[in-house]
Enzyme design. Sequence first.
Site, mmCIF file in Angstrom:
data_model
loop_
_atom_site.group_PDB
_atom_site.id
_atom_site.type_symbol
_atom_site.label_atom_id
_atom_site.label_comp_id
_atom_site.label_asym_id
_atom_site.label_seq_id
_atom_site.Cartn_x
_atom_site.Cartn_y
_atom_site.Cartn_z
ATOM 1 C CG HIS A 128 -0.347 0.188 2.532
ATOM 2 N ND1 HIS A 128 -0.084 -0.864 3.385
ATOM 3 C CD2 HIS A 128 0.071 1.302 3.197
ATOM 4 C CE1 HIS A 128 0.445 -0.406 4.505
ATOM 5 N NE2 HIS A 128 0.559 0.902 4.407
ATOM 6 C CG ASP A 158 -0.078 -4.241 2.835
ATOM 7 O OD1 ASP A 158 0.068 -3.560 1.814
ATOM 8 O OD2 ASP A 158 -0.096 -3.751 3.987
ATOM 9 N N GLY A 233 3.494 6.378 8.240
ATOM 10 C CA GLY A 233 4.874 6.562 7.787
ATOM 11 C C GLY A 233 5.769 5.432 8.244
ATOM 12 C CG ASN A 234 6.492 3.908 12.236
ATOM 13 O OD1 ASN A 234 5.984 4.837 12.839
ATOM 14 N ND2 ASN A 234 7.742 3.521 12.440
ATOM 15 C CB SER A 235 3.273 1.568 6.271
ATOM 16 O OG SER A 235 2.092 1.705 7.003
ATOM 17 C CB ALA A 252 -2.033 -2.188 9.947
ATOM 18 C CB ILE A 253 -1.521 1.675 13.923
ATOM 19 C CG1 ILE A 253 -2.159 2.788 13.056
ATOM 20 C CG2 ILE A 253 -0.017 1.702 13.817
ATOM 21 C CD1 ILE A 253 -1.774 4.182 13.476
ATOM 22 N N GLY A 291 -6.334 -26.970 -1.421
ATOM 23 C CA GLY A 291 -7.541 -27.555 -1.993
ATOM 24 C C GLY A 291 -8.592 -27.952 -0.993
ATOM 25 N N GLY A 294 -12.251 -24.437 5.377
ATOM 26 C CA GLY A 294 -13.080 -24.710 6.549
ATOM 27 C C GLY A 294 -13.271 -23.476 7.391
#
Length: 487
Positions: A128, A158, A233-235, A252-253, A291, A294
């Site tokens: 992202h 991601d 900005g840490n991403s 993410a946070i 394949g 559940g």
Amino acid sequence: MAELRARAMTAVGFGRTRLVLAILAAALLFVSGHAVPAVAEDNSQVPQSREQITLSFAPLVRKAAPAVVNVFSRKTVKERVASPFAADPFFRRFFGDAFPGGVRERVAQSLGSGVILREDGLVVTNHHVIDGADEIRVVLNDRREYKAEVLRSDKHMDLAVLRLLDTGGRKFPTLAIRPSDSLEVGDLVLAIGNPFGVGQTVTSGIVSALARTTVGVNDFNFFIQTDAAVNPGNSGGALIGMDGQLVGINSAIYSRDGGSLGIGFAIPSEMVLTMLHAAEKGGPLLLPWFGAEGEAVTAEMAEAARIDRPAGVIIDTVTVGSPAARAGIQQGDVITEVDGKPVDDPQALKFRLATKPIGGQVSLHVLRGGKARDVAVALEAPPENPPRDTTVMKDATPLQGATAANLNPALAQEKGYADGSGVVLVEVPDGSQAGRLGFAEGDMVVSLNDQRITSVSQLVRALSAAGGRWQIAIRRDGQMRSMSFTR
């Protein structure tokens, strides 16, 4: 006792308070021959050396920080601009809500972080951070700056791998990778990145939880949770352990206002390695095909399946001919471990399988009818069977403009769809006829005018033969929908 009275009498002239104190002191003298409870020992210590006084994370930061970079991306975004006459009742009589307007372009910028993992300049960051970028610049810890190209980017993970350009053969500092499985809740970790664009920043915290699977950031949903301060900005930045090695990529946070609330999530290093190896080898990103699918075992399911506690994944569908089917996995089986690692829900099972290399096999611990067994499953690439036969719907029908394909395991993995068979819409442009009528990417076309659709060629024929009336049944997010159209 004579000594006690004598001491008490001599204290009379000093007032009541001093009298009491004197009596207490005399009493202590009286019992001096008896055992008195000892005061608890103080184990605290004064630092004995300069090394103890200066204990710090600084050596770890000096080792790791040069390999953490800032990632800046730019992309051109088109925006529709409403006409100044859009609110005029006279013009709206003719155009309604579809009032014509202009289109303007603006440049959007994105800020994130990244980690150098190869000396020749391979950088891992979040998908992202660079999604749709026209230009990517990477700034090193020493302020040197390089243009970068995308080698591999996957929105389902991601994660993205970049290559620095025009480096002149320079070797770059790197971070070693440590399996995140070696972490325990309570371990100290450091987060390094560029929050809010203020420059490289280091924060510390502990591992708050492992195997978080309800975050909803990517399709694998398997995260390290930490309370180290992580902000926008840490991403793409590094999460390192106390040995200075990479254990995760901050992604993410949890936040109500965009700032850190002490709940941050990092993609485990095992998934980072999977992405890195795919970028180095070239070709499509292929993960093992299982394949079978559940759901998480509930308390009621555990009781019915004679399991001690709610744990594992209970299988409800098995694809014919898949590795799971050939290994003997059956509907109702409960998978509790993958190569000795516990799995508590479908996301954990998906993650454990995705981090295994294609070739060889994996061992699953399975409960069936209350009895445990170990099952070996082959790690195979998803097949392109049946062929996709990707086709754009061009005729004047409700699906005009959409792109349809035969669903197969390879396409399902590539697009993040559930395993299955039939015809799926892999692209539906916003301005197309299909898009305006409410169709969306990922829709499965189940039937048309009560005729079951099993292939793209059959769908094309059925659309043309409909005679201007189309009753189309689709499956979206597991729910059936029926849509009617007439010419």
